[in-house]
Design a protein around this motif. Structure first.
Motif, mmCIF file in Angstrom:
data_model
loop_
_atom_site.group_PDB
_atom_site.id
_atom_site.type_symbol
_atom_site.label_atom_id
_atom_site.label_comp_id
_atom_site.label_asym_id
_atom_site.label_seq_id
_atom_site.Cartn_x
_atom_site.Cartn_y
_atom_site.Cartn_z
ATOM 1 N N THR A 194 4.992 14.079 2.640
ATOM 2 C CA THR A 194 4.551 12.862 3.327
ATOM 3 C C THR A 194 3.087 12.563 3.016
ATOM 4 O OG1 THR A 194 3.968 14.122 5.316
ATOM 5 C CG2 THR A 194 6.179 13.188 5.206
ATOM 6 N N ALA A 195 2.309 13.597 2.729
ATOM 7 C CA ALA A 195 0.898 13.405 2.378
ATOM 8 C C ALA A 195 0.690 13.361 0.871
ATOM 9 C CB ALA A 195 0.050 14.517 2.991
ATOM 10 N N GLY A 214 -0.475 1.904 -4.703
ATOM 11 C CA GLY A 214 -0.884 1.845 -3.309
ATOM 12 C C GLY A 214 -2.317 1.387 -3.188
ATOM 13 N N ILE A 254 5.440 4.666 2.091
ATOM 14 C CA ILE A 254 5.800 6.016 2.525
ATOM 15 C C ILE A 254 6.377 6.038 3.933
ATOM 16 C CG2 ILE A 254 4.790 8.220 3.244
ATOM 17 C CD1 ILE A 254 5.184 8.117 0.337
ATOM 18 N N ILE A 255 5.772 5.293 4.860
ATOM 19 C CA ILE A 255 6.131 5.411 6.272
ATOM 20 C C ILE A 255 7.601 5.102 6.544
ATOM 21 C CG2 ILE A 255 5.750 4.383 8.554
ATOM 22 C CD1 ILE A 255 2.758 4.296 7.859
ATOM 23 N N THR A 281 0.841 -1.179 0.000
ATOM 24 C CA THR A 281 0.000 0.000 0.000
ATOM 25 C C THR A 281 0.881 1.237 0.000
ATOM 26 O OG1 THR A 281 -0.082 0.204 2.406
ATOM 27 C CG2 THR A 281 -1.697 -1.260 1.378
ATOM 28 N N ALA A 282 0.260 2.376 -0.347
ATOM 29 C CA ALA A 282 1.022 3.622 -0.379
ATOM 30 C C ALA A 282 1.619 3.940 0.987
ATOM 31 C CB ALA A 282 0.123 4.759 -0.856
ATOM 32 N N LEU A 283 0.852 3.693 2.045
ATOM 33 C CA LEU A 283 1.331 4.037 3.388
ATOM 34 C C LEU A 283 2.504 3.165 3.814
ATOM 35 C CD1 LEU A 283 -1.942 4.767 5.394
ATOM 36 C CD2 LEU A 283 -0.166 6.385 4.715
ATOM 37 N N THR A 284 2.458 1.869 3.496
ATOM 38 C CA THR A 284 3.569 1.014 3.898
ATOM 39 C C THR A 284 4.836 1.347 3.127
ATOM 40 O OG1 THR A 284 2.898 -0.700 2.299
ATOM 41 C CG2 THR A 284 2.075 -0.903 4.550
ATOM 42 N N THR A 313 2.682 12.578 -1.573
ATOM 43 C CA THR A 313 3.232 11.409 -2.254
ATOM 44 C C THR A 313 2.278 10.221 -2.164
ATOM 45 O OG1 THR A 313 5.456 12.175 -1.677
ATOM 46 C CG2 THR A 313 5.258 9.927 -2.490
ATOM 47 N N VAL A 314 1.570 10.098 -1.050
ATOM 48 C CA VAL A 314 0.580 9.033 -0.921
ATOM 49 C C VAL A 314 -0.476 9.165 -2.013
ATOM 50 C CG1 VAL A 314 -1.252 8.077 0.530
ATOM 51 C CG2 VAL A 314 0.927 8.741 1.547
#
Length: 309
Positions: free
Chosen positions: A296-297, A309, A7-8, A2-5, A299-300
């Protein structure tokens, strides 16, 4: 994935570097040394290692270049125009406004982000774009700024050549592409050494970026910096997206790499150029910080739009 996994871990390391520097766990001197190591050794090693890797090949259609640099030109022109209409900004400063609005943070964020998102499919278009991006963007900015001083063309071109000849990233790209063109590859101990250095690039780059963010002040230059950041994170990737997906034809991975490359925050080279010419340093430094935090936001959103993502 996913996008978050995706990005984080990347921006999490930036946060770790920022907190470590803010709390004094690592000093400013250590942060500077880490940045120099990344720029001079780790990323050049990663570039040479990747470009000489067996099986890394592909063809780049002219539409790929037109999509990315067409979008960069739109963001640059818009940023310069806004800068020219801002009170207290001279023509040299307006060039820096435009450059910051179109100069992506490729070394510290772009390379690890895009390799995570597209893997092997994105490696070739990524490093080919990186090879052209650095000399073209830095060359155009240096040429435009130097032209404001009325220097002869020969002097401006000589100055540009010296800047590029001393840049470790540019030299690594030249060596890597020369080795690829001649069929040379690394093996044995040299390969082990280069791979070891290159393997540290992503983590060290992100920690160094976070540590460096503590020195930037944003309050005084926040309005102008926010405009530059909005152009960099919004207009630049949007223009590239429209060109890559709706005007020109290319493999989806190539189009995605171009968009993510454009979606990266303001590159540190914009600040280095502003410091060199002592113009708009505060605004560009603030734009680096604001765009990095906002990315950080944003790019998601771009990862989800691209189907990563």
């Amino acid at each position: 994935m996913t996008a978050l996994t995706l990005i984080i871990p990347i921006f999490g390391l930036v946060l770790v570097g920022w907190i470590a520097s803010l709390t004094g766990i690592i000093s400013e001197r250590v942060g500077d040394g880490l940045s120099e190591y990344v720029f001079s050794l780790a990323v050049p090693a990663l570039i040479v290692s990747t470009l000489t890797r067996p099986g890394l090949s592909g063809e780049i259609a002219w539409g790929y270049w037109a999509s990315y640099f067409g979008g960069a030109a739109i963001a640059w022109a818009t940023g310069s125009l806004i800068g020219r209409r801002t009170e207290g900004v001279d023509r040299r400063g307006a060039v820096l406004h435009g450059f910051a609005a179109s100069q992506s943070n490729t070394v510290f964020v772009g390379v690890p982000m895009i390799l995570q998102a597209y893997g092997e499919a994105g490696a070739f278009p990524l490093f080919m774009l990186l090879a052209v991006h650095l000399p073209l963007m830095m060359g155009a900015a240096t040429f435009l700024i130097e032209s404001e001083g009325g220097r002869p063309l020969g002097h401006r071109l000589t100055s540009l050549g010296l800047v590029l000849a001393k840049n470790p990233i540019f030299l690594a790209l030249a060596v890597g592409m020369a080795m690829k063109a001649t069929g040379l590859s690394l093996s044995g101990i040299p390969k082990a050494l280069v791979d070891s250095l290159g393997g540290t690039a992503s983590t060290c780059a992100l920690i160094a970026l976070g540590a460096g963010l503590t020195r930037y002040k944003v309050l005084h230059d926040l309005p102008g910096a926010s405009i530059v950041a909005a152009l960099k994170l919004g207009l630049h990737p949007l223009a590239v997206y429209l060109l890559a997906f709706h005007v020109f034809t290319m493999p989806p991975a190539y189009a995605g790499v171009a968009v993510l490359f454009a979606a990266m925050p303001v590159g540190i080279n914009a600040y280095l150029l502003a410091a060199r010419y002592k113009s708009e340093q505060g605004l560009v430094a603030a734009a680096v910080l604001v765009s990095t935090l906002a990315a950080t936001a944003t790019t998601v959103g771009w990862l989800m739009l691209l189907g990563r993502g």
